[in-house]
Every structure is written in C-alpha cells, then in structure tokens.
Design an enzyme around this catalytic site. Structure first.
Site, PDB file in Angstrom:
ATOM      1  N   ILE A   1      24.419  -8.699   2.345  1.00  0.00           N
ATOM      2  CA  ILE A   1      23.415  -8.721   1.001  1.00  0.00           C
ATOM      3  C   ILE A   1      22.652  -7.570   0.810  1.00  0.00           C
ATOM      4  O   ILE A   1      22.620  -6.683   1.649  1.00  0.00           O
ATOM      5  CB  ILE A   1      22.368  -9.857   1.299  1.00  0.00           C
ATOM      6  CG1 ILE A   1      21.598 -10.200  -0.018  1.00  0.00           C
ATOM      7  CG2 ILE A   1      21.574  -9.698   2.428  1.00  0.00           C
ATOM      8  CD1 ILE A   1      21.018 -11.427   0.119  1.00  0.00           C
ATOM      9  N   CYS A   2      22.340  -7.000  -0.586  1.00  0.00           N
ATOM     10  CA  CYS A   2      21.331  -6.281  -0.700  1.00  0.00           C
ATOM     11  C   CYS A   2      22.197  -4.801  -0.593  1.00  0.00           C
ATOM     12  O   CYS A   2      23.289  -4.533  -1.410  1.00  0.00           O
ATOM     13  CB  CYS A   2      20.109  -6.078   0.225  1.00  0.00           C
ATOM     14  SG  CYS A   2      18.953  -5.034  -0.425  1.00  0.00           S
ATOM     15  N   ALA A   3      21.701  -3.734   0.107  1.00  0.00           N
ATOM     16  CA  ALA A   3      22.280  -2.449   0.217  1.00  0.00           C
ATOM     17  C   ALA A   3      23.716  -2.773   1.233  1.00  0.00           C
ATOM     18  O   ALA A   3      24.661  -1.703   1.054  1.00  0.00           O
ATOM     19  CB  ALA A   3      21.539  -1.359   0.656  1.00  0.00           C
TER      20      ALA A   3
ATOM     21  N   TYR B   1      22.982  -5.062  -4.282  1.00  0.00           N
ATOM     22  CA  TYR B   1      21.623  -4.497  -4.640  1.00  0.00           C
ATOM     23  C   TYR B   1      22.033  -4.033  -6.138  1.00  0.00           C
ATOM     24  O   TYR B   1      22.713  -2.906  -5.868  1.00  0.00           O
ATOM     25  CB  TYR B   1      20.906  -3.951  -3.634  1.00  0.00           C
ATOM     26  CG  TYR B   1      19.460  -3.846  -4.057  1.00  0.00           C
ATOM     27  CD1 TYR B   1      18.558  -4.992  -4.436  1.00  0.00           C
ATOM     28  CD2 TYR B   1      18.743  -2.439  -3.994  1.00  0.00           C
ATOM     29  CE1 TYR B   1      17.374  -4.582  -4.689  1.00  0.00           C
ATOM     30  CE2 TYR B   1      17.422  -2.375  -4.519  1.00  0.00           C
ATOM     31  CZ  TYR B   1      16.601  -3.392  -4.676  1.00  0.00           C
ATOM     32  OH  TYR B   1      15.403  -3.421  -4.847  1.00  0.00           O
TER      33      TYR B   1
END
Ligand SMILES: [Cu+]
Lengths: 205, 205
Positions: free
Chosen positions: A108-110, A130
C-alpha cells in the site's frame, strides 16, 4: 482461530518511517479474521519509529523469518519506510519467492512503486499506489487508480484512508467473502452511502 | 508547525487493551496537522500491549502529564483499554478539568460510555460510541448514532472504521475547516461517493 485448519500465516514487515496507520490497520484486521500475523522489523532492533513518530515494537526481526512459508506478505507504506523495506534483502527474497510460488503478496501507499515494482514483481499486473508515486509505479506495473486493486495474487492500495478496505480485501483473499463481511461489520466501516448522515436519537432529548 | 502560534497540545492516553488502530490514526492525523501530541501510557511502563497484540511505546507516563495544560484530550477505545483508561485517576482528573475549563475532549469506541460517561462529563450532551455500548452510553449522555458527533466541546465517534473521520473532525475543532481539508486530502479518504469506483488506467494496457 479456525478450529478445523491451521491459521493462515501472514508477514507484515515494518521499518523506521513506516506509516503506522497502514501497518496497524493491516495487522489488526487480519488478526480479527484469525490470521497468525508476524510483525517483523527490517531494522536491527524490534522497535521501529514510524512516520510521525509513532513507536511500534515488532514481534520478530525479518532475519528470523527467512525460512518461514507465509500465505500472505503485506507491506505498509510511509516515507522512508517503503525505501527501508525495499532495501531489506531478506524481505526482497521472501517476496520474490512468494511471487514465484504463486502466493499472495500486497502493498500500500509508496510500497507498490518503491518496493514491489522495483523488485520486478508487478510486471504486467494492474496495481495502484499513493497518488504522487503513480508515475514511478507505471514504470514497473500497469498503474491504475482504484482504492484497492486485485490482480491475480497481488493486492495494492493507495494510502492511510484506503487501508481498512485493503485489509478487508486481504481477508477476502485469504478466507473468502463471508469472513470479510464478518470482520468488517464490527469495524463500523462506511457501507451504504447516506447511512452515516442519519442520526437516530436513542433516548428522548 | 504553524509559524505564528505555538502548536496545539494534545494528549492521547493509551493502556493495555487499547485499540491500536484508534490510537495510531488519532495521533498520526493530529501530528499531520501540526499538533504537539503526547502519547501517554496509563500503565506503569511506556510500552503497552494493544488489543490484538499490537505493541506501542508511549512518549510519556500519564503521571508526567498531570500538570500539563492540553488543548485537547482524545481517548481511543478497545477492550479492556477503555476500562484501563477509566481507572486512571490522573486521566480522570485531567479530563474533568478539561470539561470544567471549557476545553476540548473526545473519545471513540467503548471510551465514550466506559470512561467519559462514567466520569459524568457527558451529562446533557449528545454523544455516540461503539454500537454494543449505546445502552450504557445512554445512561450518562444523550446517545446518538452518528459516525462522528460534535456537541459543544465534546467529540465522540464509533469504532476503528470511523477513526479517520473522528481525527479529521478533531483537526477541524483545533485548527478550522481549511486545515482539516488540507490534512484529509493526502490521507486518500473517501469523499465524493462514486469516485472510488472509477478506475483510470495510466498507461495503455
Ligand atoms: Cu473498538
């Protein structure tokens, strides 16, 4: 824990700079489903200092996990947490083995861009991440803008505010839709649009 | 941090059995807004074992905070975390002083009923909480079913899945709507219903 089958084994690696929201929601929701979750530090010590200074103590060091077979490996994001995860050779080989064995992995995210894509395990697969990392993600994956993206054995998502949906999607991948619904109810997630604006007074005012 | 005024001081107390999701989201989102957040353990040691075994290290013991003036005190839930918070005499007197001084206090999940209502600081105020605790809540507050409820200087909310909305509401109370919007954007929260179902492919498939 389910009584008839061994608990699914899940690895959630953490590092200095990990977004604690993403780590903690993922761990907690998977444990609510009955998974045997190991929080493993890629640092030299169990304690990591998350993004925004939230301090978490891991259950194990990643080096203790190198021989374990996991049903799922799920990477939280955060900066520089994602880069610190990416630089763990033990984690890299665990995730590459996961991909080669046709087992679940997630980020998830970066982390989809910074870790998974850079390790080459998103090639030809639809993945999200992200928003500021979508261009970097597109160099190693088919980058799509969805809150949670499932493609084959890979689950990716966008940021703190999508983590609970991500974690419930992981429960669904491991245990099926019924368990995912059972777990999401008590979390008081948003479901039916509009419900959250209805205020019911329980006693007379 | 804002350059022209001192950072708002926030206390987030934690205990063994605290729902780590609720603690970590609250702390992290308030820090993103620039608040000076102290995570304080009501246990004898800094490290607490949260609900579902997530281990968090506090910044301070609650006894170190008894003389500090806070702009906001926000209690996470979890069982038996909420009861452990309730049993902290230092926290009880800090929250009662907060109420007497007309300053902000807040709680989520089991804590509105188990801690705030039992301390008598929700009398005559609309408050919400974790669904199974609504009856208990109604004995010390005007119990309402909203995802986040603001009444005067009290903010309450329901559970893990409402915590991000709760935390953003706390940012709005401390810093105003503009800062709340600024903080919620990068969290990738759900906003416009329907947006989350639109999938945009960034490169050709
Ligand atoms: Cu809870």
């Amino acid at each position: 824990m389910a009584s008839d089958s061994p608990a699914k084994k899940v690895l959630v690696p953490i590092a200095n700079g990990t977004e604690a929201i993403e780590a903690v929601i993922t761990v907690d929701v998977l444990r609510r489903a009955g998974a045997d979750v190991t929080v493993a530090s890629v640092e030299k010590q169990l304690r990591v200092d998350g993004y925004h200074g939230v301090k978490i103590v891991a259950d194990a060091l990643i080096s203790d996990c190198s021989q374990t077979v996991f049903d799922l490996i799920a990477l939280p994001g955060g900066i520089p947490g994602a880069a610190n995860l990416k630089n763990s050779e033990v984690l890299e080989s665990l995730v590459k083995k996961q991909a080669a064995d046709g087992k679940l992995y997630a980020a998830i995210c970066a982390s989809p861009a910074v870790a998974l894509a850079s390790w080459g395990v998103l090639k030809g697969l639809k993945a999200t991440g992200y928003p500021p990392f979508m261009e970097q993600l597109a160099s190693g994956a088919i980058a799509v803008e969805s809150r949670v993206q499932v493609d084959g054995k890979v689950v990716t998502s966008r940021g703190p505010g999508t983590t609970m949906e991500f974690a419930v999607a992981l429960v669904e991948q491991l245990y099926g839709k019924e368990k995912a619904d059972e777990v999401s109810g008590p979390l008081v997630m948003r479901s039916n649009h509009g419900d959250e604006y209805v205020i019911t007074e329980l006693n007379s005012v």
